[in-house]
Design an enzyme around this catalytic site. Structure first.
Site, PDB file in Angstrom:
ATOM      1  CD  GLU A 165      -3.055  -0.916   2.253  1.00 28.08           C
ATOM      2  OE1 GLU A 165      -3.021   0.062   3.019  1.00 28.08           O
ATOM      3  OE2 GLU A 165      -3.981  -1.750   2.285  1.00 28.08           O
ATOM      4  CD  GLU A 174      -3.637  -5.859   4.074  1.00 29.32           C
ATOM      5  OE1 GLU A 174      -4.488  -5.034   4.498  1.00 29.32           O
ATOM      6  OE2 GLU A 174      -2.420  -5.655   4.121  1.00 29.32           O
TER       7      GLU A 174
HETATM    8  C1  FCB Z   1      -4.488  -2.089   5.502  1.00 27.69           C
HETATM    9  C2  FCB Z   1      -3.110  -2.423   6.013  1.00 27.69           C
HETATM   10  C3  FCB Z   1      -3.079  -3.480   7.087  1.00 27.69           C
HETATM   11  C4  FCB Z   1      -4.253  -3.337   8.045  1.00 27.69           C
HETATM   12  C5  FCB Z   1      -5.551  -3.223   7.293  1.00 27.69           C
HETATM   13  C6  FCB Z   1      -6.768  -3.143   8.168  1.00 27.69           C
HETATM   14  O1  FCB Z   1      -4.486  -0.782   5.019  1.00 27.69           O
HETATM   15  O2  FCB Z   1      -2.282  -2.867   4.954  1.00 27.69           O
HETATM   16  O3  FCB Z   1      -1.847  -3.423   7.744  1.00 27.69           O
HETATM   17  O4  FCB Z   1      -4.039  -2.293   8.903  1.00 27.69           O
HETATM   18  O5  FCB Z   1      -5.517  -2.117   6.434  1.00 27.69           O
END
Ligand code: FCB
Length: 470
Positions: A184, A370
């Site tokens: 990110e 994620e």
């Molecule tokens: C993302 C991050 C991760 C976590 C999630 C909820 O932005 O990559 O580390 O904090 O959100």
């Protein structure tokens, strides 16, 4: 209560809302993700140096509950137990990040072998259990000496990252085949340098744009270093992406959607896949841009093997001229379910982003790096955690993945954020994203009902594959 007892209590009835496991091709990997600073603790062990997150978390007022990652989930010491949990849940993939300050405490130069030894043991433990490791080289924990030399605003930091990446892959590349350079870059740049809610806690557009450009450059240089070090490895990046929709009809709201999408999504997708910053947003940012050298964009746009996306929710926006660019105000959707992060559960958005990225940018392969939800979990008197909202979220988003696959998207893995409750950055321990519940007093882990439902779904996928082979 033993873990075995814990794990046998299946999330009764929860399976029904999951998609047909047969909709996922053979070889599709289901797993979970974490990151170093959020789980490891032991921030001074075996020669680890400080990162800017250590300093930020210790700054009074920076973290909403006043906590730090000093202990977190104590994973640095409890990793064998955590591997055992992954195995019980039947996870086939695990995404972790390597902490740069463990490997190169000064940020550049001397390698701390003891730091690499930790990941060496972890990787061997994963492979012994048939779990595919996904390594992420930077999940926001910049070594403090580099932070003090300008952090990501300094162009040099990009080369330091590539050198560190080469050192990690030299040690682990014989066993870890899938690497992401950065997690990110958008969040690292915008939330850290414009919103000030993450390290280094700045609020400056020029700092944000410089950080974003140098992060992209770091990705490009690291990609070259990784190709040289491990020619067979599959290498990419992980981007946070967010679909935007207009909360009211009207051209001004559609324009706000386009701007918000430009800042959040296109600002990273366009350079990485087309070698240019998006013209509309670049025009807006012209006065605040860092120097972009002649060969930068070609370096940034080198071909990758895969793209990981982190996608949680949407931005449902109205045009609002009183706000700074992109002049978009997020609205609540009446009747929708919101997590404790105030993120809407909207699975269609995941399908839309996957299909769009495939059509417009055509990465060779995609995976969900994620996806998950923070909910107000509680341990019931019988020891169970009845997190039905999370189970609904996960099953809905798995169905969204199945739809994307049916639409032709080359999706090959889905990783839940997160394996276990952990340090949620500026929100400390107030947000529980885990499949495993963590009692931060005792460090006891327990499988939530959603973990058991996910386990059963993964088992159904394995069974469908076995039937197909027979
Ligand atoms: C993302 C991050 C991760 C976590 C999630 C909820 O932005 O990559 O580390 O904090 O959100």
């Amino acid at each position: 209560m033993t873990h075995e007892n814990d794990i046998k209590k299946a999330g009764a009835g929860a399976m029904s809302s999951f998609p047909d496991a047969g909709a996922f091709p053979p070889g599709f990997l289901f797993g979970a993700a974490t990151s170093a600073y959020q789980i490891e603790g032991s921030t001074a062990a075996d020669g680890r140096g400080p990162s800017w997150w250590d300093r930020f978390a210790h700054t009074p007022g920076a973290i909403s509950d006043g906590s730090t990652g000093d202990t977190a989930c104590d994973h640095f010491k409890r990793w064998p137990e955590d591997l055992a949990w992954m195995q019980r849940l039947g996870l086939r993939a695990y995404r972790f990040s390597v902490a740069w300050p463990r490997v190169m405490p000064a940020g550049r130069g001397a390698i701390n072998t003891a730091g690499l030894d930790f990941y060496d043991r972890l990787v061997d433990g994963l492979l012994e259990r048939g779990i595919t490791p996904y390594g992420t080289l930077y999940h926001w924990d910049l070594p403090l000496p580099l932070a003090d030399a300008g952090g990501w605003q300094a162009r040099d930091t990009a080369q330091a990252f590539a050198d560190y990446a080469a050192a990690v892959v030299q040690r682990l590349g014989d066993r870890v085949a899938r690497w992401a350079t950065l997690n990110e870059p958008r969040c690292a740049a915008w939330v850290g340098h414009l919103e000030g809610r993450h390290a280094p806690g700045l609020q400056s557009l020029p700092a944000t744009l410089a950080a974003a450009h140098h992060l992209l450059l770091a990705h490009g240089l690291a990609l070259q270093a990784l190709r040289a070090q491990a020619p067979k490895a599959s290498v990419g990046i992980v981007l946070d992406v967010k679909p935007y929709t207009a909360a009211a009809p009207g051209a001004e709201h559609e324009a706000a959607v386009r701007r918000a999408d430009g800042v959040f999504n296109r600002w990273f997708l366009d350079p990485l896949f087309r070698g240019v910053y998006p013209a509309d947003i670049a025009a807006e940012h012209a006065a605040s841009m860092p120097p972009v050298h002649a060969r930068d964009m070609a370096l940034i746009a080198q071909p990758m093997d895969h793209l990981g996306i982190n996608c949680y929710t949407r931005g449902h926006v109205l045009h609002d001229p009183a706000r700074r660019h992109p002049h978009a105000a997020e609205q609540h959707v009446p009747g929708a379910h919101y997590s404790t992060m105030a993120w809407e559960d909207w699975p269609d958005g995941l399908t839309q982003m996957l299909v769009r990225i495939h059509r417009e940018y055509a990465p060779k392969a995609l995976y969900v790096a994620e996806n998950g939800a923070a909910e107000p979990d509680k341990v019931d008197a019988d020891g169970r955690i009845r997190d039905t909202a999370r189970t609904r979220y996960l099953s809905g988003h798995l169905a969204a993945c199945a739809q994307a696959i049916a639409a032709g998207v080359p999706l090959d893995a889905y990783l839940v954020w997160s394996l276990m409750d952990n340090f949620e950055w500026g929100r400390g321990y107030t947000q529980r994203f885990g499949l495993l519940h963590v009692d931060f007093e005792t460090q006891q882990r327990r499988a939530k009902d959603s973990a058991l439902a996910y386990r059963d779904f993964i088992a159904a996928h394995a069974a469908a594959q076995a039937t197909a082979r027979a």
